[in-house]
Scaffold this active site. Sequence first.
Site, PDB file in Angstrom:
ATOM      1  N   ASP A  25      83.967  46.259  36.872  1.00  0.00           N
ATOM      2  CA  ASP A  25      83.541  46.786  38.061  1.00  0.00           C
ATOM      3  C   ASP A  25      82.207  46.973  37.623  1.00  0.00           C
ATOM      4  O   ASP A  25      81.572  46.712  36.560  1.00  0.00           O
ATOM      5  CB  ASP A  25      84.165  48.195  38.048  1.00  0.00           C
ATOM      6  CG  ASP A  25      83.420  49.083  38.955  1.00  0.00           C
ATOM      7  OD1 ASP A  25      83.189  48.561  40.038  1.00  0.00           O
ATOM      8  OD2 ASP A  25      83.024  50.270  38.623  1.00  0.00           O
ATOM      9  N   ASP A  33      79.296  49.422  39.717  1.00  0.00           N
ATOM     10  CA  ASP A  33      78.825  50.692  39.766  1.00  0.00           C
ATOM     11  C   ASP A  33      79.445  51.826  39.183  1.00  0.00           C
ATOM     12  O   ASP A  33      80.537  51.910  39.102  1.00  0.00           O
ATOM     13  CB  ASP A  33      78.719  50.943  41.555  1.00  0.00           C
ATOM     14  CG  ASP A  33      77.789  49.940  42.085  1.00  0.00           C
ATOM     15  OD1 ASP A  33      76.552  49.883  41.778  1.00  0.00           O
ATOM     16  OD2 ASP A  33      78.491  49.478  43.157  1.00  0.00           O
TER      17      ASP A  33
HETATM   18  C1  XBP Z   1      80.893  51.180  44.387  1.00  0.00           C
HETATM   19  C2  XBP Z   1      80.806  51.570  45.915  1.00  0.00           C
HETATM   20  C3  XBP Z   1      79.630  50.917  46.358  1.00  0.00           C
HETATM   21  C4  XBP Z   1      78.218  51.456  46.313  1.00  0.00           C
HETATM   22  C5  XBP Z   1      77.367  50.878  47.292  1.00  0.00           C
HETATM   23  O1  XBP Z   1      82.221  51.315  44.181  1.00  0.00           O
HETATM   24  O2  XBP Z   1      81.517  52.233  46.313  1.00  0.00           O
HETATM   25  O3  XBP Z   1      80.085  51.075  47.742  1.00  0.00           O
HETATM   26  O4  XBP Z   1      78.036  52.925  46.239  1.00  0.00           O
HETATM   27  O5  XBP Z   1      77.383  49.463  47.605  1.00  0.00           O
HETATM   28  P1  XBP Z   1      83.055  50.446  42.910  1.00  0.00           P
HETATM   29  P2  XBP Z   1      76.847  48.891  49.149  1.00  0.00           P
HETATM   30  O6  XBP Z   1      82.139  50.705  41.613  1.00  0.00           O
HETATM   31  O7  XBP Z   1      84.198  51.095  42.766  1.00  0.00           O
HETATM   32  O8  XBP Z   1      82.956  48.996  43.363  1.00  0.00           O
HETATM   33  O9  XBP Z   1      76.097  49.704  49.867  1.00  0.00           O
HETATM   34  O10 XBP Z   1      76.632  47.651  48.841  1.00  0.00           O
HETATM   35  O11 XBP Z   1      78.404  48.724  49.742  1.00  0.00           O
HETATM   36 MG    MG Z   2      82.695  51.786  39.813  1.00  0.00          MG
END
Ligand code: XBP
Ligand code: MG
Length: 254
Positions: free
Chosen positions: A9, A11
């Site tokens: 993953d 973020d």
């Molecule tokens: C990450 C997210 C993303 C970011 C925003 O979730 O929820 O939506 O916050 O990204 P994970 P975008 O780590 O579970 O993948 O604005 O580009 O959609």
């Molecule tokens: Mg995440």
Amino acid sequence: MTLKALIFDVDGTLADTEREGHRLAFNRAFAEARLDWEWDVGLYGELLAVTGGKERMRHYVERYRPDYRKPADYDALVVRLHAAKTRHYTDLLGRGGIPLRPGVRRLLEEARHAGIRLAIATTTTPDNVSALLRYAISADAESWFEVIGAGDVVADKKPAPDIYHHVLESLKLAPAQCMAFEDSENGLRSARAAELQTVITVNDYTRRHDFHGAAIVLDHLGEPDQAFQILSGPPVNGTRILNLALIRQLLSSP
Ligand code: XBP
Ligand code: MG
């Protein structure tokens, strides 16, 4: 089964991107569009329950802004806001804003030297992944990852397993040959629904999530001079960093 790939993953897992990254970028996009929407640190924690930036904005309007009168082109507005937010977010990363979490570079490099394949499974926008890899790792870091599954490439975002199915199909590997890395309950649910064993590294937004079903829950991956702490999981002998030996041990335990 033999370990063949690590699937990350982005973020919250590779880097702490949400609070001082995505959140600020959303707020800048809102201010630029002269909207009186402002997401503070606490509210953003609640909004993170919904993955994906466009989905998150829509959720905010439905749940928190019954007063907001949607314009006729609301769908297009969400797309425009999201594009602006991506611009602000990648600018922010370009200014060297957000470093990798402890142990991430170390583990990626160990895997590369050992011939273990690398992939990404994330809900965030592909441009955001490219920018993070380029600015936080190195100019060629995108090429370290054989598959980058991101954003709208699948219809249903996490906690649905679709993005992990997409990555596994592209790698042509079975889930038992891989380890997933996540930081959140939505991420864990997504990986587990694709039958992947999952290492969790928590952060301030996800510390109290339900991580039932994770292979191990850590505060971070650990560095030689910065041992990880096990928040839950099996007893681990010897190592205090998450390395390939420990990943293989976790993968082979029931
Ligand atoms: C990450 C997210 C993303 C970011 C925003 O979730 O929820 O939506 O916050 O990204 P994970 P975008 O780590 O579970 O993948 O604005 O580009 O959609
Ligand atoms: Mg995440």
